[in-house]
Write a protein that holds these residues in place. Structure first.
Motif, PDB file in Angstrom:
ATOM      1  N   ARG A   8       4.264  -4.481   6.958  1.00  0.00           N
ATOM      2  CA  ARG A   8       4.347  -3.143   7.570  1.00  0.00           C
ATOM      3  C   ARG A   8       4.855  -2.108   6.565  1.00  0.00           C
ATOM      4  O   ARG A   8       4.387  -0.972   6.544  1.00  0.00           O
ATOM      5  CB  ARG A   8       5.249  -3.174   8.799  1.00  0.00           C
ATOM      6  CG  ARG A   8       4.618  -3.873   9.955  1.00  0.00           C
ATOM      7  CD  ARG A   8       5.514  -3.889  11.151  1.00  0.00           C
ATOM      8  NE  ARG A   8       4.928  -4.689  12.202  1.00  0.00           N
ATOM      9  CZ  ARG A   8       5.168  -4.508  13.476  1.00  0.00           C
ATOM     10  NH1 ARG A   8       6.005  -3.557  13.857  1.00  0.00           N
ATOM     11  NH2 ARG A   8       4.612  -5.279  14.370  1.00  0.00           N
ATOM     12  N   SER A   9       5.810  -2.490   5.743  1.00  0.00           N
ATOM     13  CA  SER A   9       6.329  -1.572   4.724  1.00  0.00           C
ATOM     14  C   SER A   9       5.253  -1.213   3.708  1.00  0.00           C
ATOM     15  O   SER A   9       5.095  -0.053   3.326  1.00  0.00           O
ATOM     16  CB  SER A   9       7.529  -2.185   4.004  1.00  0.00           C
ATOM     17  OG  SER A   9       8.579  -2.417   4.913  1.00  0.00           O
ATOM     18  N   VAL A  10       4.504  -2.212   3.270  1.00  0.00           N
ATOM     19  CA  VAL A  10       3.419  -1.974   2.307  1.00  0.00           C
ATOM     20  C   VAL A  10       2.358  -1.067   2.930  1.00  0.00           C
ATOM     21  O   VAL A  10       1.869  -0.136   2.282  1.00  0.00           O
ATOM     22  CB  VAL A  10       2.815  -3.312   1.818  1.00  0.00           C
ATOM     23  CG1 VAL A  10       1.520  -3.094   1.056  1.00  0.00           C
ATOM     24  CG2 VAL A  10       3.818  -4.061   0.976  1.00  0.00           C
ATOM     25  N   LEU A  11       2.007  -1.316   4.176  1.00  0.00           N
ATOM     26  CA  LEU A  11       1.024  -0.463   4.863  1.00  0.00           C
ATOM     27  C   LEU A  11       1.534   0.970   5.006  1.00  0.00           C
ATOM     28  O   LEU A  11       0.778   1.928   4.799  1.00  0.00           O
ATOM     29  CB  LEU A  11       0.677  -1.040   6.236  1.00  0.00           C
ATOM     30  CG  LEU A  11      -0.247  -2.263   6.225  1.00  0.00           C
ATOM     31  CD1 LEU A  11      -0.406  -2.839   7.628  1.00  0.00           C
ATOM     32  CD2 LEU A  11      -1.600  -1.908   5.645  1.00  0.00           C
ATOM     33  N   ALA A  12       2.796   1.115   5.339  1.00  0.00           N
ATOM     34  CA  ALA A  12       3.372   2.459   5.471  1.00  0.00           C
ATOM     35  C   ALA A  12       3.344   3.202   4.145  1.00  0.00           C
ATOM     36  O   ALA A  12       2.956   4.375   4.079  1.00  0.00           O
ATOM     37  CB  ALA A  12       4.805   2.370   6.008  1.00  0.00           C
ATOM     38  N   ILE A  13       3.706   2.525   3.080  1.00  0.00           N
ATOM     39  CA  ILE A  13       3.679   3.134   1.751  1.00  0.00           C
ATOM     40  C   ILE A  13       2.243   3.497   1.364  1.00  0.00           C
ATOM     41  O   ILE A  13       1.981   4.568   0.817  1.00  0.00           O
ATOM     42  CB  ILE A  13       4.344   2.209   0.713  1.00  0.00           C
ATOM     43  CG1 ILE A  13       5.851   2.145   0.982  1.00  0.00           C
ATOM     44  CG2 ILE A  13       4.064   2.684  -0.709  1.00  0.00           C
ATOM     45  CD1 ILE A  13       6.574   1.075   0.198  1.00  0.00           C
ATOM     46  N   ALA A  14       1.290   2.624   1.676  1.00  0.00           N
ATOM     47  CA  ALA A  14      -0.124   2.897   1.370  1.00  0.00           C
ATOM     48  C   ALA A  14      -0.610   4.130   2.124  1.00  0.00           C
ATOM     49  O   ALA A  14      -1.297   4.982   1.549  1.00  0.00           O
ATOM     50  CB  ALA A  14      -0.972   1.678   1.713  1.00  0.00           C
ATOM     51  N   PHE A  15      -0.261   4.252   3.394  1.00  0.00           N
ATOM     52  CA  PHE A  15      -0.660   5.427   4.178  1.00  0.00           C
ATOM     53  C   PHE A  15      -0.048   6.706   3.611  1.00  0.00           C
ATOM     54  O   PHE A  15      -0.707   7.742   3.546  1.00  0.00           O
ATOM     55  CB  PHE A  15      -0.277   5.274   5.659  1.00  0.00           C
ATOM     56  CG  PHE A  15      -1.200   4.370   6.424  1.00  0.00           C
ATOM     57  CD1 PHE A  15      -2.577   4.502   6.344  1.00  0.00           C
ATOM     58  CD2 PHE A  15      -0.679   3.374   7.235  1.00  0.00           C
ATOM     59  CE1 PHE A  15      -3.425   3.676   7.061  1.00  0.00           C
ATOM     60  CE2 PHE A  15      -1.519   2.538   7.949  1.00  0.00           C
ATOM     61  CZ  PHE A  15      -2.893   2.678   7.868  1.00  0.00           C
ATOM     62  N   ILE A  16       1.199   6.641   3.203  1.00  0.00           N
ATOM     63  CA  ILE A  16       1.857   7.812   2.612  1.00  0.00           C
ATOM     64  C   ILE A  16       1.157   8.211   1.321  1.00  0.00           C
ATOM     65  O   ILE A  16       0.878   9.395   1.088  1.00  0.00           O
ATOM     66  CB  ILE A  16       3.356   7.527   2.381  1.00  0.00           C
ATOM     67  CG1 ILE A  16       4.084   7.430   3.721  1.00  0.00           C
ATOM     68  CG2 ILE A  16       3.985   8.603   1.499  1.00  0.00           C
ATOM     69  CD1 ILE A  16       5.491   6.880   3.639  1.00  0.00           C
ATOM     70  N   LEU A  17       0.851   7.240   0.478  1.00  0.00           N
ATOM     71  CA  LEU A  17       0.169   7.530  -0.781  1.00  0.00           C
ATOM     72  C   LEU A  17      -1.231   8.091  -0.557  1.00  0.00           C
ATOM     73  O   LEU A  17      -1.654   9.029  -1.239  1.00  0.00           O
ATOM     74  CB  LEU A  17       0.119   6.280  -1.659  1.00  0.00           C
ATOM     75  CG  LEU A  17       1.456   5.810  -2.220  1.00  0.00           C
ATOM     76  CD1 LEU A  17       1.289   4.485  -2.957  1.00  0.00           C
ATOM     77  CD2 LEU A  17       2.069   6.865  -3.124  1.00  0.00           C
ATOM     78  N   ILE A  18      -1.946   7.539   0.403  1.00  0.00           N
ATOM     79  CA  ILE A  18      -3.289   8.052   0.717  1.00  0.00           C
ATOM     80  C   ILE A  18      -3.194   9.483   1.239  1.00  0.00           C
ATOM     81  O   ILE A  18      -3.993  10.347   0.865  1.00  0.00           O
ATOM     82  CB  ILE A  18      -4.001   7.121   1.731  1.00  0.00           C
ATOM     83  CG1 ILE A  18      -4.367   5.805   1.051  1.00  0.00           C
ATOM     84  CG2 ILE A  18      -5.237   7.795   2.317  1.00  0.00           C
ATOM     85  CD1 ILE A  18      -4.823   4.720   2.003  1.00  0.00           C
ATOM     86  N   GLY A  19      -2.217   9.764   2.075  1.00  0.00           N
ATOM     87  CA  GLY A  19      -2.017  11.121   2.585  1.00  0.00           C
ATOM     88  C   GLY A  19      -1.676  12.096   1.476  1.00  0.00           C
ATOM     89  O   GLY A  19      -2.208  13.204   1.418  1.00  0.00           O
ATOM     90  N   ALA A  20      -0.785  11.695   0.576  1.00  0.00           N
ATOM     91  CA  ALA A  20      -0.410  12.565  -0.549  1.00  0.00           C
ATOM     92  C   ALA A  20      -1.604  12.819  -1.464  1.00  0.00           C
ATOM     93  O   ALA A  20      -1.819  13.945  -1.917  1.00  0.00           O
ATOM     94  CB  ALA A  20       0.740  11.945  -1.330  1.00  0.00           C
TER      95      ALA A  20
END
Length: 135
Positions: A8-20
């Motif tokens: 879940r942490s990796v997915l959250a970080i991936a979503f943040i990076l994709i958004g940025a």
């Protein structure tokens, strides 16, 4: 249990990076559009930094935050800076050409007419001053 938290942490970080990344790409696209459409505002470049400010009459943040910030920056830089205010309801053609999706939106152009920064939403005086100083 712990692998679930890590996943879940990796997915959250991936979503943040994709958004940025998406935000950065949109801003880069807007800067290219501004560079390509600079002569929709000028016949001749003013040879000084310019803030192009898109607003509307009913924009509350424009009146309460953005306009005072622009006034503060204008006083500080005086004749070394030009501010162009565009009412997007009166000039929807310019808003469309420049890719403005919401107000307030500010573009900062250097003395050569190159769009260097775009601020979607309110840009406080401190941020505008910092951006101008890098031009």
């Amino acid at each position: 249990m712990s692998t679930d938290i890590i996943l879940r942490s990796v997915l959250a970080i991936a979503f943040i990076l994709i958004g940025a990344l998406g935000y950065w790409l949109v801003n880069q696209h807007l800067l290219v559009r501004a560079r390509n459409n600079i002569f929709t505002l000028f016949d001749q470049l003013p040879k000084k930094p310019v803030i192009v400010y898109f607003t509307t009459p009913d924009c509350a943040p424009c009146k309460t935050v953005q306009r005072p910030a622009l006034n503060q920056v204008s006083k500080l830089f005086g004749e070394k800076l030009q501010v162009i205010e565009i009412d997007a309801t009166e000039r929807p053609d310019l808003a469309k050409i420049w890719g403005v999706m919401s107000v307030p939106t500010t573009f900062l152009l250097d003395a050569h007419g190159e769009a260097r920064y775009v601020n979607n939403g309110v840009a406080r005086a401190e941020k505008l001053m910092q951006q101008i100083q890098t031009l």
